[in-house]
Design an enzyme around this catalytic site. Structure first.
Site, PDB file in Angstrom:
ATOM      1  N   GLU A 205       0.818  -1.215   0.000  1.00  0.00           N
ATOM      2  CA  GLU A 205       0.000   0.000   0.000  1.00  0.00           C
ATOM      3  C   GLU A 205       0.845   1.254   0.000  1.00  0.00           C
ATOM      4  O   GLU A 205       1.872   1.324   0.667  1.00  0.00           O
ATOM      5  CB  GLU A 205      -0.928  -0.003   1.206  1.00  0.00           C
ATOM      6  CG  GLU A 205      -1.984  -1.071   1.068  1.00  0.00           C
ATOM      7  CD  GLU A 205      -2.864  -1.171   2.289  1.00  0.00           C
ATOM      8  OE1 GLU A 205      -4.077  -1.053   2.139  1.00  0.00           O
ATOM      9  OE2 GLU A 205      -2.328  -1.349   3.383  1.00  0.00           O
TER      10      GLU A 205
ATOM     11  N   CYS B  15       3.722   8.263   0.901  1.00  0.00           N
ATOM     12  CA  CYS B  15       3.967   7.364   2.035  1.00  0.00           C
ATOM     13  C   CYS B  15       4.058   5.945   1.469  1.00  0.00           C
ATOM     14  O   CYS B  15       3.106   5.465   0.845  1.00  0.00           O
ATOM     15  CB  CYS B  15       2.783   7.522   2.990  1.00  0.00           C
ATOM     16  SG  CYS B  15       2.847   6.450   4.414  1.00  0.00           S
TER      17      CYS B  15
ATOM     18  N   CYS C   9       3.814  -6.635   9.063  1.00  0.00           N
ATOM     19  CA  CYS C   9       4.877  -6.186   9.968  1.00  0.00           C
ATOM     20  C   CYS C   9       4.932  -7.144  11.142  1.00  0.00           C
ATOM     21  O   CYS C   9       3.897  -7.620  11.608  1.00  0.00           O
ATOM     22  CB  CYS C   9       4.589  -4.767  10.463  1.00  0.00           C
ATOM     23  SG  CYS C   9       5.922  -4.076  11.491  1.00  0.00           S
TER      24      CYS C   9
ATOM     25  N   CYS D 276       3.070  -3.563  17.253  1.00  0.00           N
ATOM     26  CA  CYS D 276       2.675  -2.425  18.082  1.00  0.00           C
ATOM     27  C   CYS D 276       1.159  -2.519  18.256  1.00  0.00           C
ATOM     28  O   CYS D 276       0.421  -2.728  17.290  1.00  0.00           O
ATOM     29  CB  CYS D 276       3.070  -1.107  17.409  1.00  0.00           C
ATOM     30  SG  CYS D 276       4.852  -0.981  17.135  1.00  0.00           S
TER      31      CYS D 276
ATOM     32  N   CYS E 276      -1.423  -0.357  16.033  1.00  0.00           N
ATOM     33  CA  CYS E 276      -1.215  -0.204  14.590  1.00  0.00           C
ATOM     34  C   CYS E 276      -1.871  -1.373  13.850  1.00  0.00           C
ATOM     35  O   CYS E 276      -1.632  -2.537  14.164  1.00  0.00           O
ATOM     36  CB  CYS E 276       0.275  -0.152  14.271  1.00  0.00           C
ATOM     37  SG  CYS E 276       0.637  -0.160  12.499  1.00  0.00           S
TER      38      CYS E 276
ATOM     39  N   GLY F 142       4.989  -1.798   7.376  1.00  0.00           N
ATOM     40  CA  GLY F 142       6.284  -2.432   7.597  1.00  0.00           C
ATOM     41  C   GLY F 142       7.275  -1.574   8.347  1.00  0.00           C
ATOM     42  O   GLY F 142       7.088  -0.371   8.531  1.00  0.00           O
ATOM     43  N   GLU F 143       8.328  -2.219   8.805  1.00  0.00           N
ATOM     44  CA  GLU F 143       9.403  -1.533   9.516  1.00  0.00           C
ATOM     45  C   GLU F 143      10.618  -1.507   8.582  1.00  0.00           C
ATOM     46  O   GLU F 143      11.259  -2.536   8.358  1.00  0.00           O
ATOM     47  CB  GLU F 143       9.715  -2.290  10.817  1.00  0.00           C
ATOM     48  CG  GLU F 143      10.991  -1.873  11.516  1.00  0.00           C
ATOM     49  CD  GLU F 143      11.129  -0.354  11.738  1.00  0.00           C
ATOM     50  OE1 GLU F 143      10.178   0.291  12.191  1.00  0.00           O
ATOM     51  OE2 GLU F 143      12.217   0.169  11.432  1.00  0.00           O
TER      52      GLU F 143
ATOM     53  N   SER G 194       9.442   6.664  15.936  1.00  0.00           N
ATOM     54  CA  SER G 194       8.082   6.510  16.465  1.00  0.00           C
ATOM     55  C   SER G 194       8.189   6.154  17.944  1.00  0.00           C
ATOM     56  O   SER G 194       8.357   4.994  18.301  1.00  0.00           O
ATOM     57  CB  SER G 194       7.340   5.419  15.694  1.00  0.00           C
ATOM     58  OG  SER G 194       7.180   5.822  14.349  1.00  0.00           O
ATOM     59  N   LEU G 195       8.107   7.153  18.795  1.00  0.00           N
ATOM     60  CA  LEU G 195       8.402   6.947  20.212  1.00  0.00           C
ATOM     61  C   LEU G 195       7.151   6.543  21.014  1.00  0.00           C
ATOM     62  O   LEU G 195       7.136   5.504  21.660  1.00  0.00           O
ATOM     63  CB  LEU G 195       9.035   8.224  20.790  1.00  0.00           C
ATOM     64  CG  LEU G 195       9.722   8.082  22.134  1.00  0.00           C
ATOM     65  CD1 LEU G 195      10.908   7.134  22.072  1.00  0.00           C
ATOM     66  CD2 LEU G 195      10.185   9.446  22.668  1.00  0.00           C
ATOM     67  N   HIS G 196       6.140   7.371  20.988  1.00  0.00           N
ATOM     68  CA  HIS G 196       4.816   7.076  21.584  1.00  0.00           C
ATOM     69  C   HIS G 196       4.771   6.979  23.101  1.00  0.00           C
ATOM     70  O   HIS G 196       3.689   7.042  23.681  1.00  0.00           O
ATOM     71  CB  HIS G 196       4.195   5.796  21.023  1.00  0.00           C
ATOM     72  CG  HIS G 196       4.196   5.710  19.545  1.00  0.00           C
ATOM     73  ND1 HIS G 196       3.606   6.667  18.757  1.00  0.00           N
ATOM     74  CD2 HIS G 196       4.741   4.807  18.700  1.00  0.00           C
ATOM     75  CE1 HIS G 196       3.774   6.345  17.500  1.00  0.00           C
ATOM     76  NE2 HIS G 196       4.472   5.233  17.429  1.00  0.00           N
TER      77      HIS G 196
ATOM     78  N   ASN H 101      -5.681   6.820  15.052  1.00  0.00           N
ATOM     79  CA  ASN H 101      -6.741   6.394  14.147  1.00  0.00           C
ATOM     80  C   ASN H 101      -7.216   5.028  14.614  1.00  0.00           C
ATOM     81  O   ASN H 101      -6.396   4.176  14.953  1.00  0.00           O
ATOM     82  CB  ASN H 101      -6.208   6.307  12.715  1.00  0.00           C
ATOM     83  CG  ASN H 101      -5.876   7.682  12.173  1.00  0.00           C
ATOM     84  OD1 ASN H 101      -6.708   8.576  12.177  1.00  0.00           O
ATOM     85  ND2 ASN H 101      -4.637   7.858  11.738  1.00  0.00           N
TER      86      ASN H 101
ATOM     87  N   CYS I 113      -2.471   6.934   9.031  1.00  0.00           N
ATOM     88  CA  CYS I 113      -1.411   6.205   9.737  1.00  0.00           C
ATOM     89  C   CYS I 113      -1.974   5.011  10.499  1.00  0.00           C
ATOM     90  O   CYS I 113      -2.938   5.139  11.244  1.00  0.00           O
ATOM     91  CB  CYS I 113      -0.745   7.100  10.767  1.00  0.00           C
ATOM     92  SG  CYS I 113       0.023   8.541  10.095  1.00  0.00           S
TER      93      CYS I 113
HETATM   94  N1  SAH Z   1       7.402   0.924  11.298  1.00  0.00           N
HETATM   95  C1  SAH Z   1       7.658   2.314  11.049  1.00  0.00           C
HETATM   96  C2  SAH Z   1       6.878   2.894   9.890  1.00  0.00           C
HETATM   97  C3  SAH Z   1       5.397   2.603   9.822  1.00  0.00           C
HETATM   98  S1  SAH Z   1       4.333   3.425  10.971  1.00  0.00           S
HETATM   99  C4  SAH Z   1       7.416   3.132  12.306  1.00  0.00           C
HETATM  100  O1  SAH Z   1       6.906   2.576  13.266  1.00  0.00           O
HETATM  101  O2  SAH Z   1       7.773   4.283  12.347  1.00  0.00           O
HETATM  102  C5  SAH Z   1       4.213   5.082  10.502  1.00  0.00           C
HETATM  103  C6  SAH Z   1       3.652   5.970  11.619  1.00  0.00           C
HETATM  104  O3  SAH Z   1       2.265   5.716  11.876  1.00  0.00           O
HETATM  105  C7  SAH Z   1       4.358   5.752  12.921  1.00  0.00           C
HETATM  106  O4  SAH Z   1       4.706   6.940  13.547  1.00  0.00           O
HETATM  107  C8  SAH Z   1       3.313   4.991  13.689  1.00  0.00           C
HETATM  108  O5  SAH Z   1       3.537   5.018  15.021  1.00  0.00           O
HETATM  109  C9  SAH Z   1       2.048   5.672  13.277  1.00  0.00           C
HETATM  110  N2  SAH Z   1       0.831   4.916  13.596  1.00  0.00           N
HETATM  111  C10 SAH Z   1       0.708   3.580  13.667  1.00  0.00           C
HETATM  112  N3  SAH Z   1      -0.528   3.223  14.010  1.00  0.00           N
HETATM  113  C11 SAH Z   1      -1.242   4.368  14.150  1.00  0.00           C
HETATM  114  C12 SAH Z   1      -2.614   4.627  14.460  1.00  0.00           C
HETATM  115  N4  SAH Z   1      -3.483   3.636  14.689  1.00  0.00           N
HETATM  116  N5  SAH Z   1      -3.010   5.928  14.519  1.00  0.00           N
HETATM  117  C13 SAH Z   1      -2.125   6.925  14.254  1.00  0.00           C
HETATM  118  N6  SAH Z   1      -0.825   6.718  13.952  1.00  0.00           N
HETATM  119  C14 SAH Z   1      -0.371   5.453  13.897  1.00  0.00           C
END
Ligand code: SAH
Length: 345
Positions: free
Chosen positions: A85, A98, A105, A109, A112, A160-161, A213-215, A289, A332
């Site tokens: 995608e 993007c 993946c 997480c 996601c 994917g990562e 992507s820290l969170h 999301n 995302c």
């Molecule tokens: N694996 C990589 C790239 C893919 S994710 C990474 O983790 O960075 C791309 C971005 O989307 C990341 O910042 C991720 O944390 C964010 N993301 C993932 N799930 C999400 C969701 N449900 N809502 C909003 N952002 C999300």
């Protein structure tokens, strides 16, 4: 399928013929991509015909647009069934693509959608680059209203990562920079924090951007959201990110998905501010999301603004990211939703 060959190695695709054919084909694939082989006007008819149904290493299964035609999502399908995608977001002076680096993946997480469905396989360099070429061809030949006619930014924020598929992603980036002529500065690798991958990337010759992507700003919370944090805890991630910043001189981004009552507390803002200040990083806040296998909800808009304010008052640069493509599951973390349940039209 020409994109699955190295760009330096197109001889066997062209077959017999003058040597400049290879250069002509390479230009069509990478410099001025076109959607259909028939548009490769200076190639002989037979060659165009032989490329017609194998130009792209995937078929276009779903093409959707949203946000008044300025967001477009493609679900490409590889011959082996893997879903790939890509999402193109157009703005007055920017067209950000993007892209995906893996089908699925493995990092799981919790919030996601891609992670919730597990890992399928790595994408080949050609499958990654072809997403970029396809979007270039689309912008050149079809276009988006009020948007540049070429991709200006590429972010590895699809499925994917990227750093878990290091060698193939590296080769894809090399082809973008050296063959397509895309500037390294317009490419951003987004990672969940694969520390050895960040170190390897920092030794590459290109100043590509890095987003982390820290969170979560402490290990206990982060491990509960991002399981790989157990292997690469925040202190190690911070050290690798700092090394990247020092070597490349490029400002880092920290991505932070805002989850109601989870990581949107003042305590987290405080700890995040310390990390961001130490790294001199820019923080992007993204409202969560919704995804099918998680009950987490997004923080309210008001609360996101408050969190942003708390970071700002602690001296951190912060942006609240707008959400594109939410109604087509292209936002995302939502990629992959469509591919698991095709839309009924
Ligand atoms: N694996 C990589 C790239 C893919 S994710 C990474 O983790 O960075 C791309 C971005 O989307 C990341 O910042 C991720 O944390 C964010 N993301 C993932 N799930 C999400 C969701 N449900 N809502 C909003 N952002 C999300």
């Amino acid at each position: 399928m020409p994109y699955l060959h190295a760009p330096e190695d197109l001889g066997e695709v062209v077959g017999d013929g003058p040597s400049y054919r290879v250069d002509q084909l390479r230009d069509w694939l990478y410099r001025t991509p076109v959607l259909h082989a028939d548009d490769m006007t200076n190639l002989p008819k037979e060659l165009r015909a032989s490329l017609a149904d194998r130009l792209w290493p995937f078929s276009v299964e779903i093409e959707q647009s949203a946000d008044a035609g300025t967001t477009r999502k493609w679900l490409f399908r590889a011959p082996d069934g893997a879903a790939i995608e890509a999402v193109l977001m157009g703005y007055p002076r920017r067209a950000t693509l993007c892209i995906s680096s893996q089908a699925g993946c493995a990092l799981a997480c919790t919030f996601c959608a891609t992670g919730q469905f597990g890992f399928e396989r790595h994408l080949e360099p050609g499958e990654v680059v072809a997403q970029v070429a396809y979007a270039q061809a689309f912008l050149r030949q079809v276009g988006m209203p009020g948007v540049p006619d070429h991709v200006t930014n590429i972010v590895f924020m699809g499925m994917g990562e990227p750093l878990a598929n290091y060698n193939r992603v590296r080769e894809a980036i090399r082809r973008m920079i050296e063959v397509m002529g895309i500037s390294a500065r317009s490419i951003t690798v987004s990672t969940v924090g694969i520390v050895p991958g960040i170190k390897r990337l920092s030794d590459e010759p290109w100043p590509v951007g890095l987003a982390v992507s820290l969170h979560a700003a402490d290990d206990e919370l982060r491990t509960s959201l991002v399981p790989i944090n157990k292997r690469y805890p925040i202190a190690d991630l911070e050290a690798a990110a700092w090394e990247y910043f020092e070597k490349k001189g490029r400002r880092l981004s920290i991505e932070w998905t805002m989850m109601d009552g989870v990581n949107d507390t003042l305590d987290q803002a405080d700890k995040l501010a310390s990390i961001a200040r130490r790294l001199r990083a820019h923080v992007n806040l993204i409202a969560l999301n919704p995804t099918p296998l998680s009950d987490e909800r997004a923080s309210s808009q008001l609360h996101i603004e408050e969190f942003a304010g708390a970071l700002k008052s602690r001296g951190v640069n912060v942006t609240v990211r707008g959400t594109r493509g939410r109604d087509i599951d292209a936002a995302c973390g939502q990629l992959r939703l469509m591919s698991s349940s095709p839309p009924s039209e």
